[in-house]
Write a protein that holds these residues in place. Structure first.
Motif, PDB file in Angstrom:
ATOM      1  N   LEU A  65     -15.643 -35.231  -1.912  1.00  0.00           N
ATOM      2  CA  LEU A  65     -15.348 -34.177  -0.957  1.00  0.00           C
ATOM      3  C   LEU A  65     -13.919 -34.249  -0.426  1.00  0.00           C
ATOM      4  CD1 LEU A  65     -18.676 -33.972   1.065  1.00  0.00           C
ATOM      5  CD2 LEU A  65     -17.920 -32.617  -0.887  1.00  0.00           C
TER       6      LEU A  65
ATOM      7  N   ARG B 105     -11.759 -30.917  -0.604  1.00  0.00           N
ATOM      8  CA  ARG B 105     -11.225 -30.331   0.617  1.00  0.00           C
ATOM      9  C   ARG B 105      -9.704 -30.262   0.593  1.00  0.00           C
ATOM     10  NH1 ARG B 105      -7.897 -32.303   3.277  1.00  0.00           N
ATOM     11  NH2 ARG B 105      -8.908 -34.339   3.306  1.00  0.00           N
TER      12      ARG B 105
ATOM     13  N   LEU C 181     -17.986 -32.116   8.480  1.00  0.00           N
ATOM     14  CA  LEU C 181     -18.611 -32.893   7.406  1.00  0.00           C
ATOM     15  C   LEU C 181     -19.107 -34.246   7.888  1.00  0.00           C
ATOM     16  CD1 LEU C 181     -16.190 -32.138   4.419  1.00  0.00           C
ATOM     17  CD2 LEU C 181     -18.476 -31.201   4.806  1.00  0.00           C
TER      18      LEU C 181
ATOM     19  N   ILE D 196     -12.587 -29.354   9.492  1.00  0.00           N
ATOM     20  CA  ILE D 196     -13.482 -29.530   8.343  1.00  0.00           C
ATOM     21  C   ILE D 196     -14.044 -30.947   8.316  1.00  0.00           C
ATOM     22  CG2 ILE D 196     -13.599 -29.520   5.830  1.00  0.00           C
ATOM     23  CD1 ILE D 196     -11.483 -27.354   5.819  1.00  0.00           C
ATOM     24  N   MET D 197     -13.203 -31.941   8.569  1.00  0.00           N
ATOM     25  CA  MET D 197     -13.674 -33.319   8.567  1.00  0.00           C
ATOM     26  C   MET D 197     -14.664 -33.581   9.696  1.00  0.00           C
ATOM     27  SD  MET D 197     -10.204 -35.445   7.594  1.00  0.00           S
ATOM     28  CE  MET D 197     -11.131 -36.944   7.284  1.00  0.00           C
TER      29      MET D 197
ATOM     30  N   TRP E 252     -20.095 -37.409   5.581  1.00  0.00           N
ATOM     31  CA  TRP E 252     -20.140 -36.862   4.217  1.00  0.00           C
ATOM     32  C   TRP E 252     -18.744 -36.686   3.639  1.00  0.00           C
ATOM     33  CZ3 TRP E 252     -24.402 -36.978   1.523  1.00  0.00           C
ATOM     34  CH2 TRP E 252     -25.633 -36.946   2.179  1.00  0.00           C
ATOM     35  N   ASN E 253     -17.710 -36.794   4.482  1.00  0.00           N
ATOM     36  CA  ASN E 253     -16.338 -36.743   3.964  1.00  0.00           C
ATOM     37  C   ASN E 253     -16.124 -37.759   2.851  1.00  0.00           C
ATOM     38  OD1 ASN E 253     -14.615 -34.809   5.577  1.00  0.00           O
ATOM     39  ND2 ASN E 253     -15.552 -35.966   7.253  1.00  0.00           N
TER      40      ASN E 253
ATOM     41  N   TRP F 120     -18.426 -39.254   0.907  1.00  0.00           N
ATOM     42  CA  TRP F 120     -19.474 -39.335  -0.099  1.00  0.00           C
ATOM     43  C   TRP F 120     -18.859 -39.326  -1.504  1.00  0.00           C
ATOM     44  CZ3 TRP F 120     -21.282 -36.250  -4.092  1.00  0.00           C
ATOM     45  CH2 TRP F 120     -22.532 -36.587  -4.592  1.00  0.00           C
TER      46      TRP F 120
ATOM     47  N   SER G 264     -14.159 -40.732  -3.169  1.00  0.00           N
ATOM     48  CA  SER G 264     -14.941 -39.629  -2.630  1.00  0.00           C
ATOM     49  C   SER G 264     -14.772 -38.401  -3.502  1.00  0.00           C
ATOM     50  CB  SER G 264     -14.492 -39.316  -1.195  1.00  0.00           C
ATOM     51  OG  SER G 264     -15.093 -38.138  -0.718  1.00  0.00           O
TER      52      SER G 264
END
Length: 600
Positions: free
Chosen positions: A416, A420, A565, A561-562, A568-569, A571, A414
C-alpha cells in the motif's frame, strides 16, 4: 546489596517495595583488562493500589578496588512508582588505566515527588545512555535507546500516556504539528475537500488538454527572427509560412522521365482523386509546375515553354512556365514536388487527420504505379515526431510507475505504501498539467456552476513539456514521499501509534521537505523570465509541482490517507499492535532493556 572485595565500597539503595541488587567483585591485585559490570533489577508490586518499587544494585570494577554504583530514587505519580536512575562513579585512574566517565546529572522534574518512606537520593538525573556498556546502554538496536522507549540524552522524561509500552511525549507547538494533528483528527474531511477541489483538474488533464506543436514554441519571441516570423504568421497565416511538400519520384526501375505527357496525365488523375477522396484537401492551394491554382497544367504548354525554337517560349507565359519547371523539377527530370498549403493550423488536429488520410491514399498510389508519392515539410515532420513520442509516452509512464512501485515496495516491505505514493504523485502531476492548460492553453476550469477562463491571450501548451517534465517530477515527488514515510515508519516501528507516528514524523521531516521544495522552486523560478515558450512552461510546471507537492500533497493529502489506512499502510509487514502482528514477546537478551523502559 552491592559489595566490592578489595577496598572500594559499592553502594546500592533500595526503592519502595523490594529490589534485588547486583554484586560486583574483584580480587585485589588481579589484572583486569576491562571493567566487569553486573546489574540486576527486580520489580515487586506491594499491593493493587500501591506503588511499584524499583531498585538497582551496585557493581564493582577494577583491580585496585574501583567501584561503580547505580542508585535509584523513587517517585509515584498516579499510583505507580518509577525510579529514574542516578549514577555515582569512583574509578581509580591509576589502577584501571582509563579516565572516569563524566555524566552530567539532569534536574528532577518538580511534578515527580518521591514516594513516601523512600530514602532521599544522593542526586537525581537520568541514566545517561551509552552504546558500549551493557548496564548503561544495552544493545538497543539500530535506532538507539529512543527506539526502545528511552529518552534521549539530556532530556527529562515526562509522564504521559503510553502507546505500546513507549512514553508518548507531548508534541511541540509548531505549525506542522498543528496541521498534522488536524489532519489525523479529521482525515476523511480533509480527503473529501481535496478530492472535490482536485477533480476538475483531473478532468482537464485527462480529457480537456490541448497542445501546440508550432516551431515558434522553440524560438525566442524577442529574437529578431522570432519577431519577424511571428509577424509573418499573423499577416499571411501559419499555413503559408509552413506549407506541406508533396514529393513525387520515379522508382529505380522506371526509366520514363517526369517531364512527359503520360506522367502529367497520371499525376492529374492522382491529384483529382485525392481531392475527391481525402476530406479537407485544399484543391486551390496545391501549387507546382503540373498543378496550379486548383487547375491541372497541360503538358503541351510546358513542352512549348521549354523549346526555345518556338516563339511561345519567349512570351511572358512561356517564361513563367519555364521558371516553374526549373523550380519544381530536378535537372534530370526524375523528381518534382508541389506545395500544399492550409488555411488553418498545419500542426493542429485537423492537419494531423488530413496527413494520415492523405498518406494512406498516396501509399496505395505508390504501390500501384511507377512513382513514389510522399508528404514532407515542417508540419509532417512535427506531427510525426509528436505521434512517435506520444505513442511511447504511455509505456514510459507505466514503466516509471512500475519501477517506483517495485523500489518502494522492497524498501518498505509494503504494497500500500508504493500504491499510495504512485497515486499521490499522479494527483500532483494531473493538477499541475491542468493548471498549465488553464494558464497557457486557454482551457476553462469548471466547478459546479463556476467557470473560470484565463483573461489574457494564451500561447498554447507545447506538446513536449509533459514529456520533458514527467520523469523529473516523478523523481522529485517520490523523494519527498520517501522522506516523510521513512520517518513515520521509523517511529511506528519504535512503538508509537499510527497517529502519533504521523504527527511526529511530519514534525521532524516536514520542515526538510518544505525547505527542499522551496529551494527547488527558487532555483527554477529564474527560467520563468525566458522568452522561449517551452523553457518558460517547463519552469512553470516544475516550480508549481514542487510547491504543490511539498506544501499540500505531502503535508495534508498523504497524512490523511495514512491516518485512514492506519496500520494497513504497512501491509503485509506486521507492526506491533497492528493487524497480523504476532504477540509481543521479549527474548532473554532484551529483558534488561525492558526493565529500563518500564522504569522510565
Amino acid at each position: 546489596s552491592g559489595a566490592a572485595v578489595g577496598g572500594g565500597p559499592a553502594v546500592a539503595r533500595r526503592g519502595e517495595g523490594d529490589a534485588a541488587g547486583g554484586e560486583g567483585t574483584s580480587a585485589q591485585g588481579a589484572p583486569v583488562r576491562a571493567p566487569v559490570v553486573a546489574l540486576a533489577a527486580d520489580v515487586i508490586r506491594s499491593d493493587d493500589t500501591g506503588g511499584v518499587g524499583r531498585g538497582g544494585g551496585g557493581c564493582g570494577d577494577g583491580s585496585g578496588g574501583n567501584s561503580l554504583a547505580a542508585q535509584p530514587s523513587g517517585y509515584d505519580p498516579g499510583g505507580v512508582g518509577a525510579a529514574p536512575w542516578s549514577l555515582s562513579v569512583d574509578v581509580d585512574e591509576q589502577s584501571s588505566g582509563r579516565a572516569a566517565p563524566a555524566f552530567t546529572p539532569m534536574p528532577r522534574p518538580a511534578a515527580l515527588s518521591p514516594i513516601a518512606g523512600s530514602p532521599p537520593p544522593s542526586h537525581t538525573g537520568h541514566f545517561p545512555p551509552s552504546p558500549t556498556s551493557p548496564a548503561l546502554g544495552h544493545d538497543w538496536g539500530h535506532d538507539g535507546p529512543q527506539a526502545a522507549g528511552l529518552p534521549r540524552s539530556g532530556r527529562t522524561a515526562v509522564p504521559g500516556r503510553r502507546r505500546h509500552g513507549v512514553v508518548r511525549h507531548p508534541p511541540e507547538a509548531d505549525l506542522l504539528s498543528a496541521v498534522a494533528r488536524v489532519v489525523v483528527r479529521w482525515p476523511t474531511a480533509v480527503l473529501v475537500v481535496l478530492i472535490i477541489l482536485f477533480t476538475p483538474f483531473f478532468a482537464i488533464a485527462v480529457a480537456g488538454s490541448t497542445y501546440s506543436a508550432e516551431p515558434m514554441d522553440l524560438i525566442p519571441a524577442s529574437a529578431p527572427a522570432g519577431l519577424a516570423l511571428h509577424e509573418l504568421e499573423l499577416q499571411f497565416g501559419t499555413g503559408r509560412v509552413w506549407p506541406y511538400f508533396l514529393l513525387v519520384r520515379a522508382k529505380p526501375g522506371n526509366a520514363e522521365p517526369l517531364l512527359s505527357d503520360s506522367f502529367f496525365s497520371s499525376a492529374h488523375d492522382v491529384l483529382e482523386r485525392m481531392v475527391a477522396s481525402v476530406p479537407g484537401t485544399p484543391r486551390h492551394n496545391i501549387t507546382g509546375a503540373l498543378f496550379a491554382n486548383g487547375q491541372p497544367v497541360p503538358y503541351e504548354l510546358v513542352s512549348m515553354a521549354l523549346d526555345p525554337s518556338i516563339p511561345f517560349a519567349n512570351s511572358s507565359t512561356g517564361q513563367h512556365l519555364r521558371a516553374l519547371s526549373e523550380t519544381f523539377f530536378t535537372p534530370d527530370g526524375r523528381a518534382t514536388f508541389l506545395y500544399v498549403t492550409f488555411g488553418s493550423d498545419p500542426f493542429g488536429d485537423a492537419a494531423r487527420a488530413w496527413l494520415h488520410a492523405a498518406r494512406a491514399y498516396l501509399d496505395g498510389v505508390s504501390r500501384a504505379g511507377g512513382h513514389t508519392w510522399q508528404l514532407a515539410g515542417m508540419g509532417p515532420v512535427t506531427i510525426d515526431t509528436q505521434d512517435s513520442v506520444m505513442s511511447a509516452f504511455p509505456l514510459a509512464i507505466a514503466t516509471t510507475a512500475a519501477t517506483v512501485f517495485a523500489l518502494l515496495g522492497c524498501a518498505f516491505g509494503s504494497l500500500l505504501v508504493p500504491l499510495r505514493s504512485v497515486l499521490t504523485t499522479a494527483s500532483t502531476l494531473a493538477f499541475v498539467y491542468a493548471i498549465l492548460q488553464i494558464v497557457q492553453g486557454g482551457v476553462s476550469y469548471h466547478l459546479l456552476h463556476l467557470r473560470l477562463t484565463a483573461p489574457w491571450a494564451t500561447a498554447g501548451v507545447a506538446w513536449i513539456v509533459p514529456v520533458m517534465t514527467f520523469t523529473v517530477l516523478t523523481g522529485l515527488n517520490t523523494d519527498y514521499d520517501v522522506f516523510l514515510v521513512s520517518g513515520v515508519r521509523k517511529l511506528r516501528v519504535a512503538g508509537l501509534s499510527n497517529d502519533d507516528a504521523i504527527v511526529s514524523g511530519l514534525r521532524s521531516n516536514g520542515a526538510v521537505i518544505t525547505t527542499a521544495g522551496a529551494i527547488m522552486a527558487l532555483a527554477f523560478s529564474g527560467l520563468l523570465a525566458s522568452p522561449t515558450l517551452v523553457v518558460h512552461e517547463v519552469s512553470f510546471v516544475i516550480v508549481l509541482s514542487v510547491l504543490t507537492d511539498t506544501f499540500v500533497v505531502r503535508i495534508m493529502l498523504v497524512p490523511a490517507i495514512m491516518a485512514l489506512l492506519g496500520d494497513w499502510n504497512w501491509w503485509p509487514t506486521p507492526m506491533h499492535g497492528g493487524p497480523g502482528s504476532p504477540p509481543h514477546r521479549a527474548g532473554p537478551r532484551k529483558a534488561l532493556d525492558e526493565r529500563y523502559q518500564e522504569m522510565l
